[in-house]
Design a protein around this motif. Structure first.
Motif, PDB file in Angstrom:
ATOM      1  N   ARG A   1       0.836  -1.209   0.000  1.00 41.90           N
ATOM      2  CA  ARG A   1       0.000   0.000   0.000  1.00 41.90           C
ATOM      3  C   ARG A   1       0.870   1.259   0.000  1.00 41.90           C
ATOM      4  N   GLY A   2       1.891   1.244  -0.843  1.00 37.54           N
ATOM      5  CA  GLY A   2       2.821   2.363  -0.889  1.00 37.54           C
ATOM      6  C   GLY A   2       2.172   3.687  -1.216  1.00 37.54           C
ATOM      7  N   ALA A   3       1.260   3.710  -2.180  1.00 34.36           N
ATOM      8  CA  ALA A   3       0.605   4.960  -2.563  1.00 34.36           C
ATOM      9  C   ALA A   3      -0.216   5.527  -1.415  1.00 34.36           C
ATOM     10  N   ASP A   4      -0.929   4.668  -0.681  1.00 34.84           N
ATOM     11  CA  ASP A   4      -1.746   5.140   0.440  1.00 34.84           C
ATOM     12  C   ASP A   4      -0.870   5.708   1.560  1.00 34.84           C
ATOM     13  N   VAL A   5       0.234   5.013   1.870  1.00 33.98           N
ATOM     14  CA  VAL A   5       1.134   5.489   2.926  1.00 33.98           C
ATOM     15  C   VAL A   5       1.746   6.824   2.546  1.00 33.98           C
ATOM     16  N   LEU A   6       2.205   6.938   1.305  1.00 30.98           N
ATOM     17  CA  LEU A   6       2.817   8.187   0.860  1.00 30.98           C
ATOM     18  C   LEU A   6       1.810   9.329   0.850  1.00 30.98           C
ATOM     19  N   ALA A   7       0.602   9.063   0.410  1.00 28.61           N
ATOM     20  CA  ALA A   7      -0.418  10.114   0.377  1.00 28.61           C
ATOM     21  C   ALA A   7      -0.702  10.650   1.777  1.00 28.61           C
TER      22      ALA A   7
ATOM     23  N   SER B   1       0.301   6.207 -12.792  1.00 24.93           N
ATOM     24  CA  SER B   1      -0.840   7.022 -12.372  1.00 24.93           C
ATOM     25  C   SER B   1      -0.752   7.391 -10.894  1.00 24.93           C
ATOM     26  N   GLU B   2      -0.230   6.500 -10.067  1.00 31.13           N
ATOM     27  CA  GLU B   2      -0.059   6.813  -8.640  1.00 31.13           C
ATOM     28  C   GLU B   2       0.992   7.898  -8.449  1.00 31.13           C
ATOM     29  N   ARG B   3       2.053   7.836  -9.220  1.00 29.77           N
ATOM     30  CA  ARG B   3       3.066   8.886  -9.114  1.00 29.77           C
ATOM     31  C   ARG B   3       2.502  10.244  -9.511  1.00 29.77           C
TER      32      ARG B   3
END
Length: 229
Positions: free
Chosen positions: A113-119, A139-141
């Protein structure tokens, strides 16, 4: 009896006239040799346009965890840093680079869940390092970069990031010490190419670090223009 001395040339007459005028007005003539001082090395922040990380933007630091640590140590100041998805980035190396670990949040395993943690971290941390373990899609980047712009946060990434405002490519790395620096690193030299909107084809820097002293930067020449595609 003939005069064997040659008549003065036009240049000699001009010099004599100049010396006569200088004596009349009290001007002394001195010949000087001007020596240009060699370029001086600067702190590592000279590698960054404006001397600091861009705010609300992404920065790519390729092929060197050491350079990533040094940049964090040189730019953290009183800011918070988050390390996401990079378990191999040594906290000891960060501390040796001058990073204040009391202001570091480390999430080495993001559990897919890298995108969620970074957000979540982009909303409250000034500098966020998105490690290779974050495993982000294109798209996440894009979404994370848009959020960083809104929040005024800087994203650092060891892998290419679309729309990055600054790209630091390490072309060459040399370590000195026993077994070429594998056991005790005494000196490091990196050749880094900086690319940004203000750099055109790019600027090449020589980065060196002696022992435990702070690394220094020296701009050496323009980089070759990369072919598109």
């Amino acid at each position: 009896m003939f005069d064997t001395m040659a008549a003065p040339t036009g240049l000699e007459r001009a010099r004599a006239t100049l010396q006569s005028v200088e004596r009349r007005v009290g001007v002394e003539h001195h010949e000087q040799v001007v020596e240009l001082a060699p370029p001086s090395r600067a702190p590592l922040t000279a590698l960054l346009p404006g001397g600091d990380l861009p705010v609300g933007a992404a920065v790519t630091v390729g092929d060197s965890a050491s350079l990533m640590c040094w940049l964090l140590g040189a730019t953290q100041r009183d800011r918070w840093v988050a390390l996401v998805g990079w378990p191999d980035l040594s906290l000891v190396a960060l501390a040796e680079a001058g990073v204040d670990l009391d202001r570091v949040v480390a999430v080495p395993d993001v559990g897919g869940r890298g995108a969620d943690v970074l957000a979540a971290l982009l909303g409250g941390v000034e500098i966020v390092v998105a490690g290779p373990g974050a495993r982000l899609t294109a798209s996440e980047r894009r979404r994370l970069l848009a959020r960083a712009r809104q929040r005024g946060t800087t994203i650092l990434s060891p892998v290419p990031w679309e729309g990055a405002a600054l790209v630091l490519d390490v072309e060459q790395t040399n370590w000195s010490g026993p077994d070429h620096g594998a056991h005790w690193l005494r000196e490091a030299r990196l050749v880094v190419v900086r690319r940004s909107r203000a750099d055109g084809a790019g600027v090449r820097f020589d980065i060196t670090r002696h022992g435990t002293t702070a690394p220094t930067a020296l701009a050496i020449r323009a980089a070759a223009r990369r072919k598109a595609g």
